[in-house]
Motif scaffolding. Sequence first.
Motif, short mmCIF file in Angstrom:
data_model
loop_
_atom_site.label_atom_id
_atom_site.label_comp_id
_atom_site.label_asym_id
_atom_site.label_seq_id
_atom_site.Cartn_x
_atom_site.Cartn_y
_atom_site.Cartn_z
N SER A 176 0.93 -1.23 -0.12
CA SER A 176 -0.01 0.18 0.20
C SER A 176 0.96 1.08 -0.08
O SER A 176 0.75 2.20 -0.57
N GLY A 177 1.78 1.15 0.88
CA GLY A 177 2.73 2.34 0.77
C GLY A 177 3.35 2.56 -0.60
O GLY A 177 3.52 3.90 -0.79
N ILE A 178 3.57 1.69 -1.58
CA ILE A 178 3.94 2.10 -2.85
C ILE A 178 2.94 2.29 -3.70
O ILE A 178 3.16 3.19 -4.75
N ASP A 179 1.79 1.71 -3.55
CA ASP A 179 0.85 1.79 -4.48
C ASP A 179 0.19 3.11 -4.16
O ASP A 179 -0.17 3.93 -5.15
N TRP A 180 0.06 3.86 -2.93
CA TRP A 180 -0.52 5.17 -2.60
C TRP A 180 0.62 6.34 -3.41
O TRP A 180 -0.17 7.23 -3.80
N ALA A 181 1.69 5.88 -3.49
CA ALA A 181 2.73 6.94 -4.14
C ALA A 181 2.66 6.83 -5.60
O ALA A 181 3.39 7.45 -6.42
N ASN A 182 1.76 6.00 -6.03
CA ASN A 182 1.52 5.41 -7.73
C ASN A 182 2.90 5.46 -8.37
O ASN A 182 3.07 5.97 -9.30
N VAL A 183 3.83 4.45 -7.76
CA VAL A 183 4.96 4.25 -8.32
C VAL A 183 4.75 3.52 -9.52
O VAL A 183 4.18 2.35 -9.64
N LYS A 184 5.26 4.06 -10.73
CA LYS A 184 5.02 3.52 -12.17
C LYS A 184 6.35 2.75 -12.82
O LYS A 184 6.22 2.05 -13.80
N GLY A 185 7.40 3.19 -12.09
CA GLY A 185 8.77 2.55 -12.76
C GLY A 185 9.88 3.69 -12.81
O GLY A 185 9.48 4.94 -13.28
N ILE A 325 4.93 18.54 -0.63
CA ILE A 325 4.81 17.21 -0.55
C ILE A 325 3.48 16.54 -0.46
O ILE A 325 2.27 17.09 0.03
N ILE A 326 3.16 15.21 -0.97
CA ILE A 326 2.05 14.67 -0.91
C ILE A 326 2.15 13.35 -0.02
O ILE A 326 3.05 12.93 0.14
N MET A 327 1.17 13.21 0.98
CA MET A 327 1.24 12.41 2.07
C MET A 327 0.01 11.59 2.15
O MET A 327 -1.19 12.17 2.01
N GLN A 328 0.08 10.30 2.53
CA GLN A 328 -0.96 9.57 2.78
C GLN A 328 -0.52 8.52 3.90
O GLN A 328 0.60 7.93 3.81
N GLY A 329 -1.48 8.09 4.87
CA GLY A 329 -1.11 6.72 5.50
C GLY A 329 -2.53 6.47 6.07
O GLY A 329 -3.61 6.40 5.76
N GLY A 330 -2.26 5.51 7.07
CA GLY A 330 -3.58 4.83 7.66
C GLY A 330 -3.39 3.32 7.62
O GLY A 330 -2.51 2.61 7.23
N GLN A 331 -4.66 2.65 7.84
CA GLN A 331 -4.47 1.28 7.90
C GLN A 331 -4.60 0.79 6.35
O GLN A 331 -5.40 1.28 5.73
#
Length: 388
Positions: A176-185, A325-331
């Motif tokens: 999720s930590g990688i997905d939230w950041a929308n890592v594309k490559g 900065i863009i930030m996201q967190g949580g369960q």
Amino acid sequence: MKALRIHGMRDVRVDTVDDPTIQDDRDAIIRVTSTAICGSDLHIYNGSIPQPRPMTLGHEFMGIVEEVGKGVTNLKRGDRVVVPFPIACGHCLFCNHDLPGHCENSNPEHYGPEGGLLTEKGGALFGYTDLYGGYDGGQAEYARVPYADFGPRKVPDNLTDEQVLFLTDIFPTGYSGIDWANVKGGEIVAIFGSGPVGIMAAKSAWLRGASRVIIVDTQQYRLDLAKKAANAEGILWEDHQQVVDAIRSMSGGYGAHVCVEAVGFEPDRSLLDRAKAVVNLEKGSDKVLLACMSAVRRGGFVSVLGVYSSPFDNFPIHQFFDKGIIMQGGQAPAHKHIDKLLQHVANGDVRLDDIISHRLPLSQAPHGYDIFRHKKDNCTKVVLTPGA
């Protein structure tokens, strides 16, 4: 049955308790075959998240279906399942938006929109205090699983428990930590915390095409494991500025595209850090989050996977604003990701069991908590076997 229960700060015991029973048509009873101790369990163990009455801990577990309520038609006795850690109904507003950790039906006594310190919390979690539903967890011989027609996933017979156990929490959380950041490559990803979640985030970063994965920790043995298990470059934490300078030097002076906070509010702390927390009436420290905000590049993303349970004084909102900065967190929305992550495991794209350092019978769970908390014997991850 035997169950590991919390009785007070750093007081966990294997007790004999009543077997769980079907209480709702959507329930299932699972005979637990494997369960694990999570870093989040330590927050309860340490007394940082209060739990006034004895309850069974554990939100990472899997096993065999023993019984189902009449509303559960997708599972039957004998099915082998892995259970996501949030308890979610599957049909409320938040479940319909892939946010099972915010389910509005699973935690009726303590749920609400505010997200306060001791009131209006999110959806329920297995074995995670009365504030989060009061449901007994899976560090036991049997567990009751509510909403069993939505949560548990059947697993292939050719995969062992240890290959899939971490689909319950730490792999979906790291992902999720990688997905939230929308890592594309092509991104440089820096991860703070080389524990189980941090290493799973590193594995996930490679799955999503990162060009470089850096991991930070205070313990060399954990960095060594991250190198071996996730091919991550390690930085041994000495102080804030030393770590930030190292990450910037490894990223052309800019900082990492993505920083993942996988430590939370109970990092290793100096006496000065502890004194500051007392003066400011704070629990723990936000030092790792602050380092992430410095180490991320302008316009970058900070994913907060570590647990934070209280406010902090002097939070650098000015830095957040100035750097964009863009930030996201949580369960983590485990239900959202578990099926594709199970397929990654089945395909051999990723290995999860290489972080296990200790395998113990449930009867030795108190010892497992002690070595995990104190990082004894190079402990990284403890898997418990009920009935062994």
